[in-house]
Write a protein that holds these residues in place. Sequence first.
Motif, PDB file in Angstrom:
ATOM      1  N   TYR A   4       1.620  11.514   2.465  1.00  0.00           N
ATOM      2  CA  TYR A   4       1.064  10.322   1.894  1.00  0.00           C
ATOM      3  C   TYR A   4       0.053  10.776   1.022  1.00  0.00           C
ATOM      4  O   TYR A   4      -0.678  11.696   1.258  1.00  0.00           O
ATOM      5  N   PRO A   5      -0.081  10.082  -0.203  1.00  0.00           N
ATOM      6  CA  PRO A   5      -0.968  10.485  -1.307  1.00  0.00           C
ATOM      7  C   PRO A   5      -2.363  10.484  -0.672  1.00  0.00           C
ATOM      8  O   PRO A   5      -2.874   9.681  -0.191  1.00  0.00           O
ATOM      9  N   GLU A   6      -3.049  11.365  -1.384  1.00  0.00           N
ATOM     10  CA  GLU A   6      -4.504  11.426  -1.113  1.00  0.00           C
ATOM     11  C   GLU A   6      -5.169  10.260  -2.149  1.00  0.00           C
ATOM     12  O   GLU A   6      -4.925   9.979  -3.180  1.00  0.00           O
ATOM     13  N   ILE A   7      -6.117   9.457  -1.058  1.00  0.00           N
ATOM     14  CA  ILE A   7      -6.525   8.446  -1.846  1.00  0.00           C
ATOM     15  C   ILE A   7      -8.142   8.508  -2.152  1.00  0.00           C
ATOM     16  O   ILE A   7      -8.863   8.685  -1.169  1.00  0.00           O
ATOM     17  N   HIS A   8      -8.652   8.275  -3.246  1.00  0.00           N
ATOM     18  CA  HIS A   8      -9.803   8.487  -3.842  1.00  0.00           C
ATOM     19  C   HIS A   8     -10.590   6.912  -3.752  1.00  0.00           C
ATOM     20  O   HIS A   8     -10.102   6.283  -4.673  1.00  0.00           O
ATOM     21  N   ARG A 185       1.663  17.949 -15.089  1.00  0.00           N
ATOM     22  CA  ARG A 185       0.952  19.125 -14.206  1.00  0.00           C
ATOM     23  C   ARG A 185      -0.037  18.411 -13.381  1.00  0.00           C
ATOM     24  O   ARG A 185      -0.171  18.969 -12.258  1.00  0.00           O
ATOM     25  N   HIS A 186      -0.662  17.164 -13.635  1.00  0.00           N
ATOM     26  CA  HIS A 186      -1.671  16.481 -12.929  1.00  0.00           C
ATOM     27  C   HIS A 186      -1.184  15.134 -12.931  1.00  0.00           C
ATOM     28  O   HIS A 186      -1.113  14.531 -14.105  1.00  0.00           O
ATOM     29  N   ARG A 187      -1.161  14.513 -11.738  1.00  0.00           N
ATOM     30  CA  ARG A 187      -0.837  13.010 -11.693  1.00  0.00           C
ATOM     31  C   ARG A 187      -1.595  12.263 -10.867  1.00  0.00           C
ATOM     32  O   ARG A 187      -2.194  12.503  -9.986  1.00  0.00           O
ATOM     33  N   HIS A 188      -2.110  11.127 -11.459  1.00  0.00           N
ATOM     34  CA  HIS A 188      -3.009  10.074 -11.047  1.00  0.00           C
ATOM     35  C   HIS A 188      -2.511   8.771 -11.115  1.00  0.00           C
ATOM     36  O   HIS A 188      -1.828   8.150 -11.934  1.00  0.00           O
ATOM     37  N   LEU A 189      -2.592   7.823 -10.085  1.00  0.00           N
ATOM     38  CA  LEU A 189      -2.373   6.395 -10.126  1.00  0.00           C
ATOM     39  C   LEU A 189      -3.687   5.454  -9.874  1.00  0.00           C
ATOM     40  O   LEU A 189      -4.502   5.948  -8.958  1.00  0.00           O
ATOM     41  N   LEU A 190      -4.024   4.782 -11.028  1.00  0.00           N
ATOM     42  CA  LEU A 190      -5.104   3.835 -10.890  1.00  0.00           C
ATOM     43  C   LEU A 190      -4.637   2.489 -10.296  1.00  0.00           C
ATOM     44  O   LEU A 190      -3.866   1.935 -11.233  1.00  0.00           O
ATOM     45  N   ILE A 191      -5.206   1.927  -9.545  1.00  0.00           N
ATOM     46  CA  ILE A 191      -4.933   0.797  -8.831  1.00  0.00           C
ATOM     47  C   ILE A 191      -6.428   0.068  -8.606  1.00  0.00           C
ATOM     48  O   ILE A 191      -7.233   0.576  -7.799  1.00  0.00           O
ATOM     49  N   GLU A 195      -4.171  -6.322  -3.207  1.00  0.00           N
ATOM     50  CA  GLU A 195      -2.908  -6.596  -3.236  1.00  0.00           C
ATOM     51  C   GLU A 195      -2.218  -5.134  -3.686  1.00  0.00           C
ATOM     52  O   GLU A 195      -1.068  -4.767  -3.304  1.00  0.00           O
ATOM     53  N   LYS A 196      -2.915  -4.800  -4.638  1.00  0.00           N
ATOM     54  CA  LYS A 196      -2.261  -3.153  -4.994  1.00  0.00           C
ATOM     55  C   LYS A 196      -2.363  -1.961  -3.781  1.00  0.00           C
ATOM     56  O   LYS A 196      -1.339  -1.469  -3.827  1.00  0.00           O
ATOM     57  N   ARG A 197      -3.126  -2.209  -3.140  1.00  0.00           N
ATOM     58  CA  ARG A 197      -3.468  -1.608  -1.889  1.00  0.00           C
ATOM     59  C   ARG A 197      -2.249  -1.748  -0.832  1.00  0.00           C
ATOM     60  O   ARG A 197      -1.646  -0.586  -0.270  1.00  0.00           O
ATOM     61  N   VAL A 198      -1.674  -2.966  -0.700  1.00  0.00           N
ATOM     62  CA  VAL A 198      -0.571  -3.301   0.209  1.00  0.00           C
ATOM     63  C   VAL A 198       0.532  -3.051  -0.539  1.00  0.00           C
ATOM     64  O   VAL A 198       1.334  -2.438   0.313  1.00  0.00           O
ATOM     65  N   LEU A 217       7.212   8.789  -7.772  1.00  0.00           N
ATOM     66  CA  LEU A 217       5.867   9.572  -7.811  1.00  0.00           C
ATOM     67  C   LEU A 217       5.239   9.960  -6.612  1.00  0.00           C
ATOM     68  O   LEU A 217       4.478  10.823  -6.315  1.00  0.00           O
ATOM     69  N   LEU A 218       5.250   8.894  -5.676  1.00  0.00           N
ATOM     70  CA  LEU A 218       4.796   9.210  -4.486  1.00  0.00           C
ATOM     71  C   LEU A 218       5.180  10.387  -3.806  1.00  0.00           C
ATOM     72  O   LEU A 218       4.774  11.127  -3.104  1.00  0.00           O
ATOM     73  N   ASP A 219       6.584  10.504  -3.928  1.00  0.00           N
ATOM     74  CA  ASP A 219       7.642  11.558  -3.205  1.00  0.00           C
ATOM     75  C   ASP A 219       6.926  12.911  -3.733  1.00  0.00           C
ATOM     76  O   ASP A 219       7.415  13.937  -3.005  1.00  0.00           O
ATOM     77  N   VAL A 220       6.796  13.157  -5.083  1.00  0.00           N
ATOM     78  CA  VAL A 220       6.312  14.341  -5.369  1.00  0.00           C
ATOM     79  C   VAL A 220       5.087  14.881  -5.458  1.00  0.00           C
ATOM     80  O   VAL A 220       4.648  16.019  -5.857  1.00  0.00           O
ATOM     81  N   GLY A 221       4.016  13.663  -5.048  1.00  0.00           N
ATOM     82  CA  GLY A 221       2.686  13.924  -5.014  1.00  0.00           C
ATOM     83  C   GLY A 221       1.952  13.277  -6.220  1.00  0.00           C
ATOM     84  O   GLY A 221       2.153  13.549  -7.300  1.00  0.00           O
ATOM     85  N   ILE A 222       1.103  12.304  -5.828  1.00  0.00           N
ATOM     86  CA  ILE A 222       0.080  11.855  -6.823  1.00  0.00           C
ATOM     87  C   ILE A 222      -1.294  11.342  -6.303  1.00  0.00           C
ATOM     88  O   ILE A 222      -1.280  10.903  -5.186  1.00  0.00           O
ATOM     89  N   GLU A 223      -2.240  11.782  -7.051  1.00  0.00           N
ATOM     90  CA  GLU A 223      -3.598  11.178  -6.109  1.00  0.00           C
ATOM     91  C   GLU A 223      -3.734   9.754  -6.722  1.00  0.00           C
ATOM     92  O   GLU A 223      -3.589   9.318  -8.028  1.00  0.00           O
ATOM     93  N   VAL A 224      -4.333   9.183  -5.738  1.00  0.00           N
ATOM     94  CA  VAL A 224      -4.501   7.597  -5.864  1.00  0.00           C
ATOM     95  C   VAL A 224      -6.078   7.287  -6.076  1.00  0.00           C
ATOM     96  O   VAL A 224      -6.848   7.997  -5.479  1.00  0.00           O
ATOM     97  N   HIS A 225      -6.502   6.564  -6.969  1.00  0.00           N
ATOM     98  CA  HIS A 225      -7.606   6.072  -7.349  1.00  0.00           C
ATOM     99  C   HIS A 225      -7.834   4.732  -7.157  1.00  0.00           C
ATOM    100  O   HIS A 225      -7.223   4.074  -7.884  1.00  0.00           O
TER     101      HIS A 225
END
Length: 228
Positions: A4-8, A185-191, A195-198, A217-225
């Motif tokens: 499960y992705p790291e969530i900041h 090389r580095h992947r980030h998801l901005l939400i 609703e987006k968290r759900v 993207l979740l399957d290969v690893g992405i940091e969530v902000h």
Amino acid sequence: MSVYPEIHRYPDRAALAEGLADVVAAELSAAIAERGVATLAVPGGTTPGPFLAALAARPVAWSATRVMLTDERFVPETSDRSNTRLLRETFLAGAPDARLLPLTAEAERPEDVLDLLSAGIGEALPIDSLVLGMGTDMHTASLFPGADRLADALAPGAPVLLPMRAPGAGEPRLTLTARVLTGARHRHLLITGAEKRVALDAAWAETDVTQAPVKALLDVGIEVHHAD
């Protein structure tokens, strides 16, 4: 097995913009120090605007940075729907020395300029720092559930760029494919927002990536902000 992705989590959206800008600026500066050049890919829409403005204010060697959108609506740049226009008004207004790699050109159809645009983008890969957005329908970039070429865009051997049409997309689009996005090389998801968290949790639980394309993207690893 994917994790499960790291969530900041940030106290508000302003803090998210500043915090993510710090992270991405450090990644780009490290790439420039190591290879002399960096490639940045960012989402369209209005949500990333504060982040893009904050990033432009960071002390990065922007003249050594190439920037592209993750996807673009096939509309004139004068249109209010143009992601390129928004990018110019936010990021490029503060970092005019960065080199824009276009994701659109004048033509009747996106297919007419596909080879031209793909060549320019291909030379700048892999992406050093990728920032993506996500819809409540779990699309990312212009990888929409139900899109006409989604299977092609998700395939391991996908080209760099594909045209995309989908019921929820409005205009025809051009989008980076999953192969390019997951190869960053580095992947980030901005939400932002509840609703987006759900939707993020729903995407993680989905086993069919065509129903939740962000899962690629979740399957290969992405940091969530995230901020509310």
